[in-house]
Design an enzyme around this catalytic site. Structure first.
Site, PDB file in Angstrom:
ATOM      1  N   SER A 293       0.930  -0.924   0.067  1.00 51.57           N
ATOM      2  CA  SER A 293      -0.145  -0.108  -0.091  1.00 51.57           C
ATOM      3  C   SER A 293       0.802   1.269  -0.242  1.00 51.57           C
ATOM      4  O   SER A 293       1.950   1.458   0.572  1.00 51.57           O
ATOM      5  CB  SER A 293      -1.031   0.052   1.160  1.00 51.57           C
ATOM      6  OG  SER A 293      -1.488   1.258   1.322  1.00 51.57           O
TER       7      SER A 293
ATOM      8  N   TYR B 245      -2.380  -0.020  10.153  1.00 54.41           N
ATOM      9  CA  TYR B 245      -2.136  -0.637   8.675  1.00 54.41           C
ATOM     10  C   TYR B 245      -1.038  -0.528   8.058  1.00 54.41           C
ATOM     11  O   TYR B 245      -0.531  -1.301   7.522  1.00 54.41           O
ATOM     12  CB  TYR B 245      -3.569   0.020   8.075  1.00 54.41           C
ATOM     13  CG  TYR B 245      -3.507  -0.195   6.531  1.00 54.41           C
ATOM     14  CD1 TYR B 245      -4.068  -1.435   6.165  1.00 54.41           C
ATOM     15  CD2 TYR B 245      -2.976   0.686   5.530  1.00 54.41           C
ATOM     16  CE1 TYR B 245      -4.260  -1.817   5.124  1.00 54.41           C
ATOM     17  CE2 TYR B 245      -3.253   0.442   4.322  1.00 54.41           C
ATOM     18  CZ  TYR B 245      -3.607  -0.848   3.915  1.00 54.41           C
ATOM     19  OH  TYR B 245      -3.783  -1.149   2.485  1.00 54.41           O
TER      20      TYR B 245
END
Length: 247
Positions: free
Chosen positions: A137, A150
């Site tokens: 990501s 995250y």
């Protein structure tokens, strides 16, 4: 001749979003693709939608035993594979001060441990000259609000991938990282973005993404196809984020 004729691929989290778009493209390019997901109904629907060349396998990547079951299934059906895309992941946005130990553990169990033990179980089945794609990501390298846990769980993947690229060099197995920016997938709804709020959010994102819009799952699928099919791309992290990493 299509780019993936005769290849066999596994895509975890292939029942929705980037994973499903990639599975659809890989099938179109000639591959047999096994998609995985936790919910049998969603996996079955995705397989029907993708069509011939796709099959499903249900389970949770956070469960270590799942990877052994998947490996056994693949060995029995195909003998070996060519592409493993570790794509399944979760995200719950929260400030660090509100994150519970359970939420922390869940992120790392799925996003980090699930990738590591998935590769551990499947790598022996990857043919020499095959490849691994790890979906990370933009958040792993760019500070984004409420993404701390995250981001940490995704940042580990780059270290895994670089080490694997060297570990597997004798077998010529390439390992690359696909790092998406904001993509228009079902996850927006899971993050609590209502249809009424979408126009304002899209306008905001258009102002901070140089491309002026969200990415589309099909655009990430095209990037995954490049990583899967170009035999000289190895050990790279490909940011497909509309230039947001530069902003």
């Amino acid at each position: 001749m299509s780019a993936l004729d005769g290849k066999v691929a596994i895509i975890t989290g292939g029942n929705s979003g980037i994973g499903k778009a990639t599975a659809r493209l890989f099938v179109r390019e000639g591959a047999n693709v096994i998609i995985t997901g936790r919910r049998p109904d969603v996996v079955d629907n995705a397989v029907r939608e993708i069509g011939a060349g796709a099959s499903g396998f249900c389970g949770d990547v956070a469960d270590i035993a799942f990877h052994s079951r998947l490996a056994a299934e693949v060995r029995n059906r195909f003998g070996a594979i060519d592409i493993y895309m570790a794509n399944a992941g979760i995200i719950n946005l929260a400030g660090s001060h509100t994150v519970s130990p359970e939420e922390y553990d869940q992120h790392f169990a799925v996003n980090s441990r699930g990738v590591f033990f998935g590769v551990q179980a499947i790598a022996p089945l990857i043919r020499d000259g095959g490849n691994i794609i790890v979906t990370s990501s933009l958040a792993a390298t760019k500070i984004l609000p409420q993404h701390t846990v995250y981001a940490g769980s995704k940042a580990a993947l780059a270290a895994f991938a670089r080490n694997w690229a060297i570990e597997f060099k004798e077998r010529r197995i390439r390992v690359n990282i696909l790092s998406p920016g904001p993509v228009d997938t079902e996850i927006l709804g899971k993050l609590g973005v209502s249809e009424a709020d979408r126009p304002a959010l899209e306008e905001h994102m258009a102002n901070i993404i140089p491309a002026g819009r969200y990415g589309q799952p099909e655009e990430l699928a095209q990037a995954a196809l490049l990583l899967a099919s170009n035999g000289f791309v190895n050990g790279v992290e490909l940011h497909v984020d509309g230039g947001m990493s530069l902003a």
